[in-house]
Design an enzyme around this catalytic site. Sequence first.
Site, PDB file in Angstrom:
ATOM      1  N   SER A 202       0.835  -1.201   0.000  1.00 36.22           N
ATOM      2  CA  SER A 202       0.000   0.000   0.000  1.00 36.22           C
ATOM      3  C   SER A 202       0.877   1.260   0.000  1.00 36.22           C
ATOM      4  O   SER A 202       1.649   1.469  -0.930  1.00 36.22           O
ATOM      5  CB  SER A 202      -0.951  -0.039   1.196  1.00 36.22           C
ATOM      6  OG  SER A 202      -1.934   0.955   1.094  1.00 36.22           O
ATOM      7  N   GLU A 328      -9.678  -4.044  -4.692  1.00 34.28           N
ATOM      8  CA  GLU A 328      -8.833  -3.101  -3.969  1.00 34.28           C
ATOM      9  C   GLU A 328      -9.617  -2.031  -3.205  1.00 34.28           C
ATOM     10  O   GLU A 328      -9.194  -1.572  -2.147  1.00 34.28           O
ATOM     11  CB  GLU A 328      -7.873  -2.413  -4.940  1.00 34.28           C
ATOM     12  CG  GLU A 328      -6.697  -3.242  -5.392  1.00 34.28           C
ATOM     13  CD  GLU A 328      -5.603  -3.332  -4.347  1.00 34.28           C
ATOM     14  OE1 GLU A 328      -5.728  -2.687  -3.292  1.00 34.28           O
ATOM     15  OE2 GLU A 328      -4.620  -4.057  -4.586  1.00 34.28           O
TER      16      GLU A 328
END
Length: 534
Positions: A202, A328
Amino acid sequence: MLLLATVLLLVEAATAVSPTVRLQYASYEGTALANGVTQWLGLRFAAPPLGNLRFAAPQDPTPEYGVQQADEHGKICLSTAGGPPSNSSDEDCLFLDVYAPSNATRNSKLPVYFFIQGGGFNSNSNPNYNGSGLIMASDYNMIVVNFNYRVGPYGFLASEEVSKGGSINNGLKDQRKASQWVQKYISQFGGDPRHVTMGGASAGAQSVTLHVTAYGGRNDHLFSAVASESQSFPPLRNVSESQFSYNGLAIRAGCASSSDTLACLRNLSATDLQAVNINQPFPGAQQPPLYMYGPTLDYDFISDYTYRAYAQGKFIKVPAIYGDDTNEGTVFAPKNTSSYAESDTFLQNNFPDLTLAQLGKINELYPVEDTPSFPDSSRFWRQVSDVYGEIRYICPGIFVSQQYAKSNIPNWNYRWNVVDPEAAAEGTGVAHTVEVNAIWGPSNVNGNAPASYDPDGVNYPIVPLVQSYWTSFIRSYNPNTYRQRGAPTWEEFSGRNYNRRLMFQTNETEMEGIGRGQQGRCAYLVGIALGLKQ
């Protein structure tokens, strides 16, 4: 005497690294575990960023005398919208952990996995992961380093005042400081400073992209390969565009009337600063974004927008893995979204430069009729999560792999599609960075792994499979060299296999093509990316 000294040095180099490691500024005593791994926890890699070092670049750690017990993790960094300092978090947070095979020697020259945790640059969201699982999966042929870095205003406050009296992008500079520490000291733990894979998830994966493109792609030889999980491409703002966040913080902190607002902010206690450490809307947006603080386009460390830096080839050319999860955006989009108006508002809150025409086109590309429904939400939740997932994570990952392929750099792309029954029922599906639990091993992530990843769970077979690919890449810069016997070949993302990636799915992992629908949506999103400051 000279001969005796030489013999002693050779003996020392050939014997296992002692749990007591002597660095230039301190000595640390680690712990040899029963699993064959020795761990050193809570090693300082920089001076405490307190007082005048708040909002300043990291400095070398000060000397510590005597042997320090390295048996506890250092406190993690204070987060935006988080509480005051506590038993687990503090402003004094620049610590790292090292995990190494207990039988490593200074001559081992083991590959190193240098992991940057995520958290949207507003928290440390993957703190204190245990590297033992990866080391055992590698047959005790690697070393793992993970660490904290400053987030929120402590790491990413930007303004004219900070530029003149402090430093910009300090969270990234913390990461670079930790990376330089590895270059200087990792050999004492049995590691090879010339064989470092920089990984991250991330915001940690975005950090990887920013180190790869740092200073216009200048190679300072801090790493020799990269592995990014769900690389994030949010908007980048320059110093003047970030002034609003500094002004807001100074006003909330009662510093607006001070003749030196930066000194005023530095003089606040961490408790008082945390009380006003919140998100506020971007200029032109209606509501606060998910993450307000983040990397700044300073035309130094970050010399350009990320998309353009890669497109112009201004990145370090090393072997790479990039990839994403199927769903996502589900953990970010508001579950109560019930209309295009609410969907568009969320998107514009996080990408405030989106125009009305662009939002209209996005709604056309992502019709709500194509999304599933769940009992406690409308289809608009999955509609906006699909947009957010592709605009911020998936399409950037595909684009970066394409740029590597154009430069003939070995690289591999993946899609994580391991379905957890509970997450599937809730509608979150295969959510953001869930693969980190399998890569590290479900027992090494502080109890955060889905139950289906546990040894008696339906998805446990995926754990040794992905660990074999990951540790193989760290060891050899190729995920196939030491992959699990019988595992499919993970084909390079190259001219011959352009737009092909490995789809991870329990008992069904295989190569797949990127669908035409996703390619078309990404083509549009990439086309507007520079206007969105990505």
